[in-house]
Structure formats: structure tokens, C-alpha cells
Write a protein that holds these residues in place. Structure first.
Motif, mmCIF file in Angstrom:
data_model
loop_
_atom_site.group_PDB
_atom_site.id
_atom_site.type_symbol
_atom_site.label_atom_id
_atom_site.label_comp_id
_atom_site.label_asym_id
_atom_site.label_seq_id
_atom_site.Cartn_x
_atom_site.Cartn_y
_atom_site.Cartn_z
ATOM 1 N N THR A 90 141.432 66.170 86.241
ATOM 2 C CA THR A 90 142.791 66.512 86.652
ATOM 3 C C THR A 90 143.092 67.975 86.364
ATOM 4 O O THR A 90 142.933 68.439 85.229
ATOM 5 C CB THR A 90 143.812 65.619 85.919
ATOM 6 N N ALA A 91 143.510 68.694 87.390
ATOM 7 C CA ALA A 91 143.770 70.128 87.254
ATOM 8 C C ALA A 91 144.264 70.667 88.595
ATOM 9 O O ALA A 91 144.210 69.965 89.617
ATOM 10 C CB ALA A 91 142.506 70.882 86.848
ATOM 11 N N VAL A 92 144.716 71.907 88.574
ATOM 12 C CA VAL A 92 144.926 72.649 89.817
ATOM 13 C C VAL A 92 143.609 73.342 90.138
ATOM 14 O O VAL A 92 143.028 74.017 89.279
ATOM 15 C CB VAL A 92 146.057 73.678 89.699
ATOM 16 N N TYR A 93 143.130 73.154 91.357
ATOM 17 C CA TYR A 93 141.856 73.712 91.788
ATOM 18 C C TYR A 93 142.117 74.928 92.696
ATOM 19 O O TYR A 93 142.914 74.843 93.644
ATOM 20 C CB TYR A 93 141.038 72.663 92.526
ATOM 21 N N TYR A 94 141.417 76.006 92.370
ATOM 22 C CA TYR A 94 141.565 77.264 93.100
ATOM 23 C C TYR A 94 140.218 77.688 93.680
ATOM 24 O O TYR A 94 139.180 77.463 93.066
ATOM 25 C CB TYR A 94 142.032 78.387 92.170
ATOM 26 N N CYS A 95 140.250 78.344 94.813
ATOM 27 C CA CYS A 95 139.036 78.986 95.297
ATOM 28 C C CYS A 95 139.190 80.497 95.172
ATOM 29 O O CYS A 95 140.305 81.039 95.225
ATOM 30 C CB CYS A 95 138.674 78.570 96.719
ATOM 31 N N ARG A 96 138.057 81.155 94.992
ATOM 32 C CA ARG A 96 138.011 82.606 94.859
ATOM 33 C C ARG A 96 136.859 83.124 95.687
ATOM 34 O O ARG A 96 135.749 82.611 95.615
ATOM 35 C CB ARG A 96 137.804 83.015 93.403
ATOM 36 N N ALA A 97 137.121 84.144 96.473
ATOM 37 C CA ALA A 97 136.097 84.797 97.296
ATOM 38 C C ALA A 97 135.870 86.203 96.757
ATOM 39 O O ALA A 97 136.837 86.944 96.519
ATOM 40 C CB ALA A 97 136.527 84.840 98.753
ATOM 41 N N THR A 98 134.612 86.563 96.599
ATOM 42 C CA THR A 98 134.269 87.848 95.976
ATOM 43 C C THR A 98 133.219 88.578 96.798
ATOM 44 O O THR A 98 132.155 88.028 97.104
ATOM 45 C CB THR A 98 133.701 87.624 94.552
ATOM 46 N N TRP A 99 133.517 89.813 97.135
ATOM 47 C CA TRP A 99 132.520 90.727 97.732
ATOM 48 C C TRP A 99 133.051 92.136 97.528
ATOM 49 O O TRP A 99 133.084 92.604 96.382
ATOM 50 C CB TRP A 99 132.266 90.404 99.208
ATOM 51 N N THR A 100 133.525 92.766 98.564
ATOM 52 C CA THR A 100 134.137 94.085 98.397
ATOM 53 C C THR A 100 135.528 93.970 97.760
ATOM 54 O O THR A 100 135.981 94.887 97.084
ATOM 55 C CB THR A 100 134.272 94.805 99.745
ATOM 56 N N TYR A 101 136.159 92.830 97.966
ATOM 57 C CA TYR A 101 137.441 92.531 97.347
ATOM 58 C C TYR A 101 137.346 91.161 96.682
ATOM 59 O O TYR A 101 136.396 90.417 96.899
ATOM 60 C CB TYR A 101 138.571 92.510 98.384
ATOM 61 N N VAL A 102 138.342 90.857 95.881
ATOM 62 C CA VAL A 102 138.446 89.533 95.268
ATOM 63 C C VAL A 102 139.730 88.885 95.763
ATOM 64 O O VAL A 102 140.806 89.486 95.661
ATOM 65 C CB VAL A 102 138.453 89.620 93.728
ATOM 66 N N TYR A 103 139.605 87.698 96.305
ATOM 67 C CA TYR A 103 140.757 86.962 96.806
ATOM 68 C C TYR A 103 140.851 85.629 96.072
ATOM 69 O O TYR A 103 139.829 84.976 95.800
ATOM 70 C CB TYR A 103 140.608 86.681 98.303
ATOM 71 N N TRP A 104 142.069 85.221 95.805
ATOM 72 C CA TRP A 104 142.354 83.905 95.224
ATOM 73 C C TRP A 104 143.268 83.126 96.148
ATOM 74 O O TRP A 104 144.145 83.703 96.797
ATOM 75 C CB TRP A 104 143.066 84.052 93.875
#
Length: 114
Positions: A90-104
């Protein structure tokens, strides 16, 4: 401008399954490594699983054998298939994308309870 949107969370009983999706509105998305993270109340955010641009995967020991991360670059989407869910997932699940920038992303709630 929204870059990452998670969906697929919800309430599920112990032993059940959910599939989370992370849809990206990012150019060159296939070059990004993407990770799923989670944060339970009162706890630090922790890494759950990652998939690289070449689709190599890695998992936290707590989810190994139960969760599967995958990506579909044609759909700019990364998935997290979660099986044999436990209350401690049980939690809040986040995705993160990383390359030239970092996005959440903004997160999606997963609650495992009977």
C-alpha cells in the motif's frame, strides 16, 4: 504541461493484482530510463523497479518475483504489473523518467486491504 501520467491504482484484496500505467508526453521517450517508486504514509519514497532504454530491468528485493516492469515505446507507456499484492504494498506509486531531464508523475494510490 503534463509530462507523465500514472493510472491503474485502486483498492485490491491481498493476493490480488493490479497493472499500473505511466503514459509520457515526452519526445524521444524511448531514450529515457523509467522507474516506478512508491511512498507509504510516514515513510520515504523508495525505488520499486526500473527499465532502461534498452529494456533491462531491475527490482527491489521486496517486489522481486511479484512485480514486472515493461515498456511499450510505440505507446510512450511503461507498465508495472503487480501480482500477489500484500498490505505492505500500500502506497502512492510514482513513475519517473530520466535522460536529459527528469520528470515525475503525480502518483496513483494503491491500497491492499481486505
Amino acid at each position: 504541461q503534463v509530462q507523465l501520467v500514472e493510472s491503474g491504482g485502486g483498492l485490491v484484496q491481498p493476493g490480488g493484482s493490479l497493472r499500473l500505467s505511466c503514459v509520457a508526453s515526452i519526445s524521444s521517450f524511448s531514450r529515457y530510463a523509467v522507474g516506478w517508486y512508491r511512498q507509504a504514509p510516514g515513510k520515504q519514497r523508495e525505488l520499486v523497479a526500473t527499465v532502461t532504454s534498452s529494456s533491462s530491468t531491475n527490482y527491489a528485493d521486496t517486489v522481486k518475483g511479484r512485480f514486472t516492469i515493461s515498456r511499450d515505446n510505440a505507446k510512450n507507456t511503461v507498465y508495472l504489473q503487480m501480482n500477489s499484492l500484500k498490505p505492505e504494498d500500500t502506497a502512492v506509486y510514482y513513475c519517473r523518467a530520466t535522460w536529459t531531464y527528469v520528470y515525475w508523475g503525480q502518483g496513483t494510490q494503491v491500497t491492499v486491504s481486505s
